[in-house]
Scaffold this motif. Structure first.
Motif, short mmCIF file in Angstrom:
data_model
loop_
_atom_site.label_atom_id
_atom_site.label_comp_id
_atom_site.label_asym_id
_atom_site.label_seq_id
_atom_site.Cartn_x
_atom_site.Cartn_y
_atom_site.Cartn_z
N LYS A 17 -34.80 34.69 -21.73
CA LYS A 17 -33.97 33.86 -20.87
C LYS A 17 -34.71 32.62 -20.35
N GLY A 18 -35.95 32.40 -20.83
CA GLY A 18 -36.72 31.24 -20.40
C GLY A 18 -37.26 31.34 -18.99
N LEU A 19 -37.24 32.53 -18.43
CA LEU A 19 -37.66 32.69 -17.03
C LEU A 19 -39.17 32.65 -16.83
N ILE A 20 -39.95 32.92 -17.87
CA ILE A 20 -41.41 32.81 -17.74
C ILE A 20 -41.77 31.35 -17.44
N ASP A 21 -41.24 30.43 -18.24
CA ASP A 21 -41.55 29.01 -18.07
C ASP A 21 -41.17 28.51 -16.69
N THR A 22 -39.93 28.77 -16.28
CA THR A 22 -39.47 28.24 -14.99
C THR A 22 -40.20 28.90 -13.82
N THR A 23 -40.47 30.21 -13.93
CA THR A 23 -41.14 30.89 -12.82
C THR A 23 -42.60 30.47 -12.71
N LEU A 24 -43.30 30.33 -13.83
CA LEU A 24 -44.68 29.85 -13.77
C LEU A 24 -44.75 28.44 -13.19
N SER A 25 -43.78 27.61 -13.52
CA SER A 25 -43.75 26.26 -12.95
C SER A 25 -43.57 26.31 -11.44
N LEU B 271 -48.73 25.95 -18.48
CA LEU B 271 -47.55 25.73 -17.65
C LEU B 271 -48.03 25.37 -16.25
N GLY B 272 -47.77 24.13 -15.84
CA GLY B 272 -48.23 23.68 -14.53
C GLY B 272 -49.74 23.75 -14.46
N ARG B 273 -50.25 24.38 -13.41
CA ARG B 273 -51.70 24.48 -13.22
C ARG B 273 -52.31 25.71 -13.90
N TYR B 274 -51.49 26.41 -14.70
CA TYR B 274 -51.95 27.66 -15.33
C TYR B 274 -52.06 27.55 -16.84
N GLN B 275 -53.07 28.22 -17.37
CA GLN B 275 -53.32 28.24 -18.80
C GLN B 275 -53.42 29.68 -19.28
N ARG B 276 -52.80 29.95 -20.43
CA ARG B 276 -52.89 31.30 -20.99
C ARG B 276 -54.31 31.54 -21.46
N ILE B 277 -54.89 32.68 -21.04
CA ILE B 277 -56.25 33.02 -21.44
C ILE B 277 -56.30 34.24 -22.36
N ASP B 278 -55.18 34.94 -22.47
CA ASP B 278 -55.14 36.10 -23.36
C ASP B 278 -53.69 36.42 -23.69
N LEU B 279 -53.52 37.09 -24.82
CA LEU B 279 -52.21 37.43 -25.32
C LEU B 279 -52.36 38.73 -26.11
N LYS B 280 -51.55 39.74 -25.76
CA LYS B 280 -51.61 41.02 -26.47
C LYS B 280 -50.18 41.51 -26.71
N SER B 281 -49.94 42.04 -27.91
CA SER B 281 -48.62 42.56 -28.24
C SER B 281 -48.67 44.07 -28.40
N TYR B 282 -47.64 44.72 -27.88
CA TYR B 282 -47.46 46.17 -27.98
C TYR B 282 -46.02 46.41 -28.38
N GLY B 283 -45.79 46.76 -29.65
CA GLY B 283 -44.42 46.95 -30.12
C GLY B 283 -43.65 45.65 -29.99
N SER B 284 -42.53 45.68 -29.29
CA SER B 284 -41.70 44.48 -29.13
C SER B 284 -42.08 43.65 -27.89
N LEU C 153 -51.57 36.63 -20.31
CA LEU C 153 -52.38 36.50 -19.09
C LEU C 153 -52.67 35.03 -18.84
N PHE C 154 -52.35 34.57 -17.65
CA PHE C 154 -52.59 33.18 -17.27
C PHE C 154 -53.57 33.14 -16.10
N ALA C 155 -54.37 32.08 -16.08
CA ALA C 155 -55.29 31.81 -14.98
C ALA C 155 -55.20 30.31 -14.69
N HIS C 156 -55.87 29.88 -13.61
CA HIS C 156 -55.90 28.45 -13.31
C HIS C 156 -56.53 27.70 -14.47
N THR C 157 -55.96 26.55 -14.79
CA THR C 157 -56.52 25.69 -15.82
C THR C 157 -57.86 25.17 -15.31
N PRO C 158 -58.91 25.29 -16.12
CA PRO C 158 -60.22 24.79 -15.65
C PRO C 158 -60.16 23.31 -15.33
#
Length: 189
Positions: free
Chosen positions: A125-133, A161-174, A179-184
């Motif tokens: 639903k695009g809620l990750i993008d809007t909520t992280l912003s 997204l905004g002041r946050y940068q993805r630092i890790d990504l893991k998939s489990y099934g679907s 994981l996001f942290a502050h952008t250096p």
């Protein structure tokens, strides 16, 4: 569904069948918390924000492992009842705050910053993008904090997204955990 580790280990959590609430599976939660434990070392003293909280399982798992407090946000009446029931079942109600509003309205009312923010909205639903912003605009993550966003593995989530940068990504099934942290920031000499 149960609490995996800590002082409430083994407690069965109330849940529901249906499409309104999609709890994070025990398997995915176990993998997530193992990863978070290696990053934080300990959950002792952490302050948690659990958005689109559903059953409250993510925030309650963190409390069981030593977090100080958890703020749960969910606008669904069924979810609100589950969070209240589960926090009492786990003997952690005194460490819990429930905000019964849609996330976009609740974020404007929250004061303080958090060490760990869980973000588990309805998929696709695009809620990750809007909520992280929104989280970025409100600066709700402490400098060394992490945001864990859960989404369907077929959904693209931007690297920054905004002041946050993805630092890790893991998939489990679907499911994919981002994981996001502050952008250096670049330091000037």
């Amino acid at each position: 569904m149960r609490i995996i580790s800590g002082r409430a280990r083994g407690k069965q959590l109330a849940s529901v069948q249906g499409m309104e609430i999609r709890p994070t599976s025990d398997r995915v939660r176990e993998a997530l918390f193992s990863s978070l434990a290696s990053r934080f070392g300990s959950f002792e003293g952490l302050e948690i924000l659990d958005l689109f909280a559903g059953t409250g399982a993510l925030g309650l798992e963190a409390l069981s492992r030593g977090a100080t407090r958890a703020c749960f946000v969910d606008s669904g009446r069924q979810a609100q009842k589950l969070i209240q029931t589960n926090s009492v079942k786990c003997a952690m109600a005194q460490h819990c705050q429930l905000i019964a509003l849609p996330v976009e309205h609740a974020l404007g009312k929250i004061r303080g910053r958090f060490d760990l923010i869980f973000l588990d909205p309805p998929y696709r639903k695009g809620l990750i993008d809007t909520t992280l912003s929104l989280l970025s605009q409100r600066d709700l993550l402490k400098p060394d904090g992490l945001i864990c966003a859960e989404e369907d593995k077929t959904t693209e989530v931007p690297q920054i997204l905004g002041r946050y940068q993805r630092i890790d990504l893991k998939s489990y099934g679907s499911t994919t955990l981002h994981l996001f942290a502050h952008t250096p920031t670049k330091e000037t000499p």
